[in-house]
Design a protein around this motif. Structure first.
Motif, mmCIF file in Angstrom:
data_model
loop_
_atom_site.group_PDB
_atom_site.id
_atom_site.type_symbol
_atom_site.label_atom_id
_atom_site.label_comp_id
_atom_site.label_asym_id
_atom_site.label_seq_id
_atom_site.Cartn_x
_atom_site.Cartn_y
_atom_site.Cartn_z
ATOM 1 N N TRP A 18 28.892 47.668 37.922
ATOM 2 C CA TRP A 18 29.031 47.404 36.487
ATOM 3 C C TRP A 18 27.920 46.561 35.885
ATOM 4 N N THR A 21 27.945 43.303 32.763
ATOM 5 C CA THR A 21 29.166 43.318 31.961
ATOM 6 C C THR A 21 30.365 43.360 32.885
ATOM 7 N N PRO A 23 34.074 43.770 34.157
ATOM 8 C CA PRO A 23 35.268 44.502 33.741
ATOM 9 C C PRO A 23 36.495 43.591 33.768
ATOM 10 N N THR A 24 37.634 44.135 33.450
ATOM 11 C CA THR A 24 38.898 43.416 33.564
ATOM 12 C C THR A 24 39.317 43.403 35.032
ATOM 13 N N PHE A 25 39.751 42.252 35.517
ATOM 14 C CA PHE A 25 40.183 42.108 36.901
ATOM 15 C C PHE A 25 41.676 41.824 36.966
ATOM 16 N N TRP A 26 42.289 42.259 38.060
ATOM 17 C CA TRP A 26 43.657 41.897 38.402
ATOM 18 C C TRP A 26 43.645 41.587 39.883
ATOM 19 N N THR A 37 41.413 44.064 42.031
ATOM 20 C CA THR A 37 41.157 45.363 41.399
ATOM 21 C C THR A 37 40.421 45.131 40.096
ATOM 22 N N PHE A 38 39.389 45.936 39.841
ATOM 23 C CA PHE A 38 38.729 45.830 38.542
ATOM 24 C C PHE A 38 38.811 47.150 37.806
ATOM 25 N N ASP A 39 39.063 47.051 36.506
ATOM 26 C CA ASP A 39 39.207 48.203 35.612
ATOM 27 C C ASP A 39 40.166 49.259 36.152
ATOM 28 N N SER A 40 41.196 48.829 36.876
ATOM 29 C CA SER A 40 42.170 49.756 37.471
ATOM 30 C C SER A 40 41.469 50.869 38.242
ATOM 31 N N GLU A 41 40.321 50.569 38.796
ATOM 32 C CA GLU A 41 39.482 51.603 39.389
ATOM 33 C C GLU A 41 39.220 51.367 40.867
#
Length: 124
Positions: A18, A21, A23-26, A37-41
């Motif tokens: 990426w 920039t 991404p969104t992390f969980w 997990t990033f960007d549900s990917e």
């Protein structure tokens, strides 16, 4: 390894994907493993005890897992709608499907050997 180290290591490992920039992390701790997990990917898994990356690249691939879930759903007479999700966690594949245009969801967990571990249906 704590939650900060797990996030830092995942950012370092995924930066080529990426760039600058973020991404969104969980991330969560489950069974002694950090799942980031990033960007549900993409999910990176690290052992909490020593921070070692757990590599799941061997075994059942996504298409084989999806085919196993679909075969199971059809064999069990579950409605299988045209909206799907698939993800891997702790060596197992999680396959989701919409039951129909009106909603409801099927969740099927496929083990690394291709067997069905569990099925749940959330009717609507």
């Amino acid at each position: 390894m704590d939650e900060v180290e797990a996030l830092s290591k995942a950012i370092e490992m995924g930066r080529s994907r990426w760039g600058d920039t973020l991404p969104t992390f969980w991330w969560s701790l489950e069974g002694g493993e950090w799942n980031v997990t990033f960007d549900s990917e993409v999910t990176f898994r690290f052992r909490q005890s020593d921070g070692h990356l757990i590599d799941d690249t061997d075994g059942l691939d996504a298409v084989a897992a999806f085919l196993a879930a679909r075969s199971h759903a059809l064999r069990e007479g579950l409605r299988w709608g045209p909206a799907f999700s698939i993800g891997r966690k702790s060596g197992e594949w999680y396959v989701g499907a919409r039951q129909s245009q009106l909603g409801g969801q099927i969740s099927i967990v496929v083990s690394a050997d291709g067997s069905i571990k569990s099925t749940s249906v959330n009717p609507k």
